[in-house]
Design an enzyme around this catalytic site. Structure first.
Site, PDB file in Angstrom:
ATOM      1  N   LYS A  52      -5.938  -3.978  -6.752  1.00  0.00           N
ATOM      2  CA  LYS A  52      -5.985  -2.542  -6.462  1.00  0.00           C
ATOM      3  C   LYS A  52      -4.661  -1.916  -6.886  1.00  0.00           C
ATOM      4  O   LYS A  52      -3.631  -2.106  -6.245  1.00  0.00           O
ATOM      5  CB  LYS A  52      -6.223  -2.263  -4.978  1.00  0.00           C
ATOM      6  CG  LYS A  52      -6.699  -0.811  -4.813  1.00  0.00           C
ATOM      7  CD  LYS A  52      -6.357  -0.153  -3.512  1.00  0.00           C
ATOM      8  CE  LYS A  52      -4.960   0.352  -3.372  1.00  0.00           C
ATOM      9  NZ  LYS A  52      -4.564   1.445  -4.273  1.00  0.00           N
TER      10      LYS A  52
ATOM     11  N   GLY B 180       4.921  -3.355  -2.112  1.00  0.00           N
ATOM     12  CA  GLY B 180       4.941  -1.944  -1.738  1.00  0.00           C
ATOM     13  C   GLY B 180       5.946  -1.712  -0.627  1.00  0.00           C
ATOM     14  O   GLY B 180       6.891  -2.496  -0.451  1.00  0.00           O
ATOM     15  N   SER B 181       5.710  -0.669   0.130  1.00  0.00           N
ATOM     16  CA  SER B 181       6.681  -0.276   1.151  1.00  0.00           C
ATOM     17  C   SER B 181       6.643  -1.231   2.348  1.00  0.00           C
ATOM     18  O   SER B 181       5.618  -1.854   2.639  1.00  0.00           O
ATOM     19  CB  SER B 181       6.358   1.142   1.625  1.00  0.00           C
ATOM     20  OG  SER B 181       5.062   1.166   2.181  1.00  0.00           O
TER      21      SER B 181
ATOM     22  N   GLU C 272      15.367   3.555   2.771  1.00  0.00           N
ATOM     23  CA  GLU C 272      15.089   3.484   1.337  1.00  0.00           C
ATOM     24  C   GLU C 272      14.644   4.859   0.832  1.00  0.00           C
ATOM     25  O   GLU C 272      13.753   5.475   1.402  1.00  0.00           O
ATOM     26  CB  GLU C 272      13.972   2.459   1.079  1.00  0.00           C
ATOM     27  CG  GLU C 272      13.689   2.276  -0.387  1.00  0.00           C
ATOM     28  CD  GLU C 272      12.559   1.283  -0.652  1.00  0.00           C
ATOM     29  OE1 GLU C 272      11.537   1.346   0.046  1.00  0.00           O
ATOM     30  OE2 GLU C 272      12.711   0.464  -1.569  1.00  0.00           O
TER      31      GLU C 272
END
Ligand code: NAD
Length: 492
Positions: free
Chosen positions: A189, A242-243, A396
């Site tokens: 994905k 990802g995060s 971040e």
């Protein structure tokens, strides 16, 4: 390649079971050119139904004899062929990435296309080198019985790969190349902002000869398609980049389901300059560490620690570099920095800079969005001479924003650098071997660079300490992530 020609030939459907398909709901969502803000395509808004269909074909492909019985050398051959096809379609893939993600065309060519080919070839080599061992057992029961034992590594099964938008093609390849080398099947994905090169990658895999269903791509949003994928009961392994925020959700879900999971998450990587470092080298190194890919790099060197005696000169020098960078479309040869990926991300970055200013940070360069169309943010340098607890020091940003701080002794700089929830990367800039090693030994980071930053290689394990992740990608370490150990014990 001409942009209009690219737009006229976009491939936008999901790839499931070897076929290009729309979402079952018929819904789509828009993707944009971040340099102009114009819509460039509508892609399927996949949801749980589409995920279920893709996982079913991936499971079927995993269990089918064609894939399961394929000799490792045949998997190697397919991956090498895919690497060749990625290179042959390099102009198209690079242009597509620059159009959809915003990065400079040269970097799309070198990193997204060149890097992907390199990773595919490196991982192709592993397909034929996955091995177990024989084990001498000490216990023998009942008396007189002997045992011969061995281990073998078997593919983990159906892999769900969820990737971010900062290096769309390369991040997809970081997942799929080792998974396929190990004999797994994959449902990928891509990020909703940047799905176009993942679709092309899956089409090229079919062209290379991978059986249908071995590599599937479902486009969709994180909360719908992504969430459905990572909790699907027939997914054996989740690999996520990802995060940290989303990584926590996925980690918790996989913990509940006892599903294998690897997490490559966020960072707040420190750059430590030592007092012997040539200031010009420090300025160039620190600017490159933060402004590369417009700061949208998980290991971006976003916190700078400089000896107090050199602080003014170095911060001023980086601010000059920031002010000199030419912003524009990644297709324009004069451009040195492109846009951020989306208007939402631009607004987040600008908001974080404003918060840093309000908390007492001094803006030495940039500090705002760039006027005009597109999602540009001026490269920004924030001086924090008083070492205030700015949110920019801890959180971040994932954009071109550096916060610079002076230090008085090295121990203090090392402790400050380590006082972060993250631990992905760090760099130290010096020619003094003893001090460099002292910093290397003390840094709480998955990768420590000396006199460089952001350097990655398929052979070098990569991943995070602390909240930057769980597990390692690349190198030999990645084989463990996509295989299970099966112990076999014969009595005789
Ligand atoms: P993100 O976490 O918002 O999204 C990443 C992916 O997860 C996307 O495909 C998204 O659709 C999907 N997703 C979102 N919510 C989900 C959910 N609830 N369930 C399942 N999937 C979901 O991250 P992003 O904004 O796309 O990327 C930036 C982040 O990625 C930064 O924090 C950066 O540091 C990190 N990153 C880490 C590495 C690394 O190797 N450690 C590399 C690149 C980027």
């Amino acid at each position: 390649m001409q942009i209009e020609e690219l737009l006229a030939n976009l491939h936008t459907q999901m790839i499931v079971g070897g076929r290009a398909v729309p979402a079952r709901s018929g819904k789509t969502f828009a993707v944009y050119d971040p340099a102009s803000g114009r819509e460039i395509a509508q892609v399927p808004d996949g949801d749980a139904d589409d995920v279920a269909a893709a996982v079913a074909v991936a499971k079927n492909a995993f269990e089918s004899s064609e894939w399961r019985r394929m000799p490792p050398a045949a998997r190697e051959h397919l991956l090498l062929k895919l690497a060749d096809l990625v290179e042959q379609h390099g102009d198209e893939l690079a242009a597509l990435e620059t159009l959809n993600q915003g990065k400079l065309l040269g970097f799309s060519r070198m990193l997204e296309v060149g890097g992907s080919a390199q990773w595919l070839r490196y991982m192709a080599g592993w397909a034929t080198k996955i091995e177990g061992s024989t084990v001498d057992l000490s216990l023998s029961f009942p008396p007189g019985v002997q045992y011969r034992a061995s281990t073998q590594r078997v593919p983990v099964g159906v892999v769900a790969a969820v990737v971010p938008w900062n290096f769309p093609l390369l991040m997809a390849v970081w997942k799929i190349a080792p998974a396929l080398a190990c004999g797994c099947t994959v449902v990928l994905k891509p990020a909703e902002e940047t799905p176009l090169t993942a679709i092309r990658l899956a089409e090229l895999a079919l062209e290379a000869g991978f059986p249908p269903g071995v590599l599937n791509v479902v486009t969709g949003r994180g909360e719908t398609a992504g969430a459905a994928l990572v909790r699907h009961p027939d997914v054996d392994k989740v690999t996520f980049t990802g995060s940290t925020e989303v990584g926590r959700l996925i980690g918790a879900q996989c913990g509940r389901d006892i599903r294998r999971v690897s997490l490559e998450l966020g960072g707040k990587s420190p750059v430590i300059v030592l007092d012997d470092c040539d200031p010009r080298k420090a300025i160039e190194g620190a600017a490159g560490a933060i402004f590369f890919n417009h700061g949208q790099v998980c290991t971006a060197g976003s916190r700078l620690y400089v000896p107090r005696s050199m602080y003014g000169q170095i911060v001023e020098g980086i601010a000059q570099v920031a002010n000199s960078l030419v912003l524009g479309s990644g297709f324009d040869e004069k451009t040195q920095m492109g846009p951020l990926v989306s208007s939402r991300h631009r607004d987040k970055v600008v908001g974080m800079i404003a918060e840093g200013r309000a908390q007492g940070g001094e803006i030495m360069a940039g500090g705002a969005a760039h006027d005009g169309a597109g999602y540009f943010v001026r490269p920004t340098v924030v001086a924090n001479e008083g070492r205030k607890p700015l949110s920019l020091v801890n959180e971040e940003v994932f954009g071109p924003v550096l916060v610079a701080m002076p230090y008085d002794d090295l121990e203090e700089a090392i402790s400050a650098a380590n006082s972060s929830e993250y631990g992905l990367g760090a760099s130290v800039w010096t020619n003094q071997l003893d001090k460099a090693l002292r910093v290397v030994d003390r840094m709480e980071a998955g990768t420590v660079w000396v006199n460089s930053h952001n350097m990655v290689d398929p052979a070098l394990p990569f991943g995070g300490f602390k909240s930057s992740g769980v597990g390692r990608e690349h190198g030999r370490a990645i084989i463990d992530a996509y295989t299970e150990t099966k112990s076999v014990c014969f009595a005789y």
